[in-house]
Enzyme design. Structure first.
Site, PDB file in Angstrom:
ATOM      1  N   LYS A 195       0.853  -1.189   0.000  1.00  0.00           N
ATOM      2  CA  LYS A 195       0.000   0.000   0.000  1.00  0.00           C
ATOM      3  C   LYS A 195       0.886   1.235   0.000  1.00  0.00           C
ATOM      4  O   LYS A 195       1.674   1.446   0.923  1.00  0.00           O
ATOM      5  CB  LYS A 195      -0.907  -0.012   1.227  1.00  0.00           C
ATOM      6  CG  LYS A 195      -1.787   1.228   1.321  1.00  0.00           C
ATOM      7  CD  LYS A 195      -2.805   1.091   2.436  1.00  0.00           C
ATOM      8  CE  LYS A 195      -3.620   2.353   2.571  1.00  0.00           C
ATOM      9  NZ  LYS A 195      -4.606   2.233   3.653  1.00  0.00           N
TER      10      LYS A 195
ATOM     11  N   LYS B  99      -2.195  -1.485  -3.865  1.00  0.00           N
ATOM     12  CA  LYS B  99      -3.056  -0.302  -3.818  1.00  0.00           C
ATOM     13  C   LYS B  99      -2.214   0.952  -3.906  1.00  0.00           C
ATOM     14  O   LYS B  99      -1.214   1.020  -3.186  1.00  0.00           O
ATOM     15  CB  LYS B  99      -3.819  -0.353  -2.499  1.00  0.00           C
ATOM     16  CG  LYS B  99      -4.688   0.828  -2.214  1.00  0.00           C
ATOM     17  CD  LYS B  99      -5.355   0.661  -0.878  1.00  0.00           C
ATOM     18  CE  LYS B  99      -6.072   1.937  -0.554  1.00  0.00           C
ATOM     19  NZ  LYS B  99      -6.536   1.985   0.792  1.00  0.00           N
TER      20      LYS B  99
HETATM   21  C1  PBG Z   1      -7.217   3.287   5.400  1.00  0.00           C
HETATM   22  C2  PBG Z   1      -7.686   3.268   3.982  1.00  0.00           C
HETATM   23  C3  PBG Z   1      -7.525   4.281   3.028  1.00  0.00           C
HETATM   24  C4  PBG Z   1      -8.153   3.824   1.871  1.00  0.00           C
HETATM   25  C5  PBG Z   1      -8.680   2.576   2.147  1.00  0.00           C
HETATM   26  N1  PBG Z   1      -8.351   2.237   3.449  1.00  0.00           N
HETATM   27  C6  PBG Z   1      -6.945   5.626   3.143  1.00  0.00           C
HETATM   28  C7  PBG Z   1      -5.544   5.858   3.460  1.00  0.00           C
HETATM   29  O1  PBG Z   1      -4.728   4.970   3.606  1.00  0.00           O
HETATM   30  O2  PBG Z   1      -5.214   7.047   3.575  1.00  0.00           O
HETATM   31  C8  PBG Z   1      -8.224   4.585   0.586  1.00  0.00           C
HETATM   32  C9  PBG Z   1      -9.209   4.075  -0.403  1.00  0.00           C
HETATM   33  C10 PBG Z   1      -9.463   4.996  -1.529  1.00  0.00           C
HETATM   34  O3  PBG Z   1      -8.795   6.022  -1.713  1.00  0.00           O
HETATM   35  O4  PBG Z   1     -10.402   4.691  -2.285  1.00  0.00           O
HETATM   36  N2  PBG Z   1      -8.227   2.897   6.264  1.00  0.00           N
END
Ligand code: PBG
Length: 321
Positions: A181, A233
């Protein structure tokens, strides 16, 4: 002939729909930076879940927005907290007709907006956070969730969550590890969607977009800790990473086509710059082609519907164009 020789297919069962539910919300509330996506009330969430099941969507990923945030994410652990209530309501509604997943992270619940607990000096305390994730996993499992999405990027989170679930007898609750991520600006619209109060960034725990090999280390660690699915991601800017991960992973690989990817397509389509439907299907096909077995996408229901158009049959993304 093109259909006969197509190497890549996308069908609704490979798509997972992210859904937002907000405490104290009586009716769906628009998210201005994500046209077409809403914060649901508990009632409208159930209707959306039902609708997604009818569209044949493979899973739902639930995010909760509590009325009260605090420094230790209390509402995330509280069985009566918005997300835990939503999980049990959705599972009660759809049963096993789709896979009900929940975000296992603190950021929606903390007043500082970080995915972890903070140490006295304001930095994220990785190890203290792990204990919190374990408690949260148990609350979500007690609510009946099928799969938890460990999205906080704390080191060791998958192992701690797996051990906590196992020791409480939740052997069948699976772990979707947000393994690779990245610290991405593409999450911008999501922060509005969950009313995040983050001031700063997540660069001390999310990955540097400049790094590719590092993703494989993250995946290996999560696999060793018991991940059932590993995720990359965002998706589009990271298809090389996805391809690398798919080449080594012994478990299914997911990709999250995130809020910013959704919003940029919606904005360009609204301006008439391209054919929205064709672009969405091309994006989903590309993510599958790069190696994703499943895709988290805000288009899941709509795109799934395009694929399922003909009576009695499911079409692939390419045919749906
Ligand atoms: C964290 C989380 C995020 C997203 C999904 N889970 C945000 C982050 O890490 O700042 C982002 C998903 C998206 O942008 O569609 N709980």
């Amino acid at each position: 002939m093109r259909r006969l020789v197509a190497e890549t297919t996308v069908v609704p069962s490979q798509l997972v729909l992210p859904l937002f539910v907000a405490e104290g919300c009586d009716e769906p509330t628009a998210i201005s930076s994500m046209p077409g996506v809403v914060q649901h009330s508990l009632d409208s969430l159930l209707r959306a879940a039902e609708h997604a099941v009818e569209a044949g969507v493979g899973g739902l990923m639930l995010f909760g927005i509590p009325a009260q945030k605090d420094s230790v994410a209390s509402a995330g652990i509280d069985p009566a907290g918005v997300l835990n209530r939503a999980i049990s309501a959705v599972v009660g509604e759809v049963g096993d007709a789709t896979v009900v997943m929940s975000d296992l992270c603190l950021d929606e619940f903390t007043d500082h907006g970080h995915c972890g607990l903070l140490a006295a000096d304001g930095t994220v305390d990785n190890d203290a956070t792990l204990q919190r994730y374990a408690e949260m996993a148990l609350a979500q499992a007690a609510a009946g969730v099928h799969m938890v999405g460990t999205s906080g990027m704390m080191d060791g989170q998958v192992g701690v969550v797996r051990a906590a679930l196992d020791s409480a007898g939740h052997l069948d609750v699976a772990v979707l590890a947000y393994a690779a991520k990245y610290a991405s600006a593409f999450y911008g619209p999501f922060r509005e969607a969950v009313a995040s109060s983050l001031d700063g960034d997540r660069r001390t725990y999310q990955q540097d977009p400049a790094n590719r090999r590092e993703a494989l280390r993250e995946v290996e660690l999560d696999l060793a800790e018991g991940a059932d699915v590993v995720m990359v991601k965002p998706a589009l800017g990271y298809l090389d990473v996805l391809s690398d991960v798919a080449a080594v992973s012994q478990v299914p690989v997911a990709a999250y086509c995130v809020s910013g990817e959704y919003s940029m397509v919606e904005a360009a389509a609204a301006a008439g710059y391209f054919d929205r439907r064709a672009v969405v299907l091309e994006i989903l096909t590309s993510i599958r082609r790069a190696g994703a077995d499943l895709i988290l996408t805000y288009w899941a229901v709509e795109a799934g519907g395009w694929m399922a158009d003909p009576p009695g049959g499911v079409r692939t993304a390419q045919e749906a164009q």
